[in-house]
Design a protein around this motif. Structure first.
Motif, PDB file in Angstrom:
ATOM      1  N   VAL A  35       2.054   5.145  -1.411  1.00  0.00           N
ATOM      2  CA  VAL A  35       0.972   4.990  -0.432  1.00  0.00           C
ATOM      3  C   VAL A  35       0.870   6.237   0.454  1.00  0.00           C
ATOM      4  CG1 VAL A  35       0.215   3.659   1.568  1.00  0.00           C
ATOM      5  CG2 VAL A  35       1.091   2.476  -0.446  1.00  0.00           C
ATOM      6  N   THR A  36       2.009   6.789   0.851  1.00  0.00           N
ATOM      7  CA  THR A  36       2.001   7.990   1.688  1.00  0.00           C
ATOM      8  C   THR A  36       1.332   9.159   0.979  1.00  0.00           C
ATOM      9  OG1 THR A  36       4.080   7.252   2.689  1.00  0.00           O
ATOM     10  CG2 THR A  36       3.445   9.536   3.034  1.00  0.00           C
ATOM     11  N   GLY A  37       1.696   9.368  -0.287  1.00  0.00           N
ATOM     12  CA  GLY A  37       1.085  10.457  -1.040  1.00  0.00           C
ATOM     13  C   GLY A  37      -0.408  10.274  -1.218  1.00  0.00           C
ATOM     14  N   ILE A  38      -0.846   9.045  -1.475  1.00  0.00           N
ATOM     15  CA  ILE A  38      -2.280   8.785  -1.654  1.00  0.00           C
ATOM     16  C   ILE A  38      -3.045   9.046  -0.358  1.00  0.00           C
ATOM     17  CG2 ILE A  38      -3.962   6.961  -2.084  1.00  0.00           C
ATOM     18  CD1 ILE A  38      -2.007   5.762  -4.093  1.00  0.00           C
ATOM     19  N   ILE A  39      -2.496   8.598   0.767  1.00  0.00           N
ATOM     20  CA  ILE A  39      -3.161   8.818   2.058  1.00  0.00           C
ATOM     21  C   ILE A  39      -3.337  10.314   2.330  1.00  0.00           C
ATOM     22  CG2 ILE A  39      -2.892   8.600   4.563  1.00  0.00           C
ATOM     23  CD1 ILE A  39      -1.614   5.894   4.107  1.00  0.00           C
TER      24      ILE A  39
END
Length: 228
Positions: free
Chosen positions: A176-180
């Protein structure tokens, strides 16, 4: 709202780093399966990446570090290396993301460098997600396969430990962090292109047309007076 997403990604990055360190250190990757003749809970065994722990009834837990790496099964040997890589990537990603956040002055006022830095941080988080998910899933698959293997004795069968569940949750946080961060990079790049296009159009309007001929105004002869 846009800046809050970047701060949220930074907080999730801290959680992901803490999760990877916790999963790597916990000895509860494999735990005893109390089935069949092993139904009575007299002794509990935990197996981790670095040590094994035994706990007997009415006795405190005793842990012992592995004497050699070669005695570990292939999945635990690979998990050691991959989880250490995952921790290193999470640390680097956190630092790089800190440089790329808009509210920081670490990269000065260079918007393009900040955007590129943010994209690198997001990409590193995705790689960290993979290096966390692969060993966790590999060990989980090995435990399930041996559990349903009829040739494996009941005392040798293991169940999924708490470390694996924490690892799956941590890998989801890293994803999720990478996608954000990558979504924010794409949005910021679009805004940057719009700003540059606006500046280019404004400069184009201020440039005189080269096809026009400039003719200086001259005074008419009718208004000239001669003085003697």
């Amino acid at each position: 709202m846009k800046a809050k997403l970047e701060i949220l990604a930074l907080v999730l990055g801290f959680i992901g780093l803490f999760g990877t360190i916790t999963v790597t250190a916990l000895p509860t990757w494999k735990v005893s399966a109390f089935i069949g003749a092993n139904l009575i809970v007299m002794e509990e065994l935990w197996e981790g990446l670095w040590m094994t722990c035994y706990r007997q009834m009415n006795l405190r837990m005793q842990c012992k570090v592995y004497d050699s790496l070669l005695i570990l099964p292939a999945e635990l040997q690979a998990a050691r290396g991959l989880m250490c890589v995952s921790i290193a990537l999470a640390v680097i990603s956190l630092v790089v993301t800190g440089f790329g956040i808009k509210r920081t002055n670490l990269c000065g006022d260079n918007t393009r460098n900040k955007n590129i830095t943010l994209a690198i941080g997001g990409s590193l988080y995705l790689i960290s997600f993979l290096t966390t998910l692969i060993p966790i899933s590999w060990v989980g698959h090995s435990i399930i396969r041996q559990f349903y293997n009829a040739a494996t004795h009941d005392a040798q069968k293991r169940e999924l430990g708490q470390a694996l569940y924490i690892g799956w949750a941590t890998s989801a946080v890293l994803l999720v962090t990478g996608i954000i961060l990558l979504v924010r990079y794409d949005k910021r790049r679009s805004d940057e292109e719009q700003v540059y296009n606006g500046i280019y159009l404004m400069e184009g309007k201020n440039v005189p047309n080269q096809d026009t001929i400039y003719q200086p105004k001259t005074e008419s002869n009718m208004f000239k007076q001669e003085y003697v």
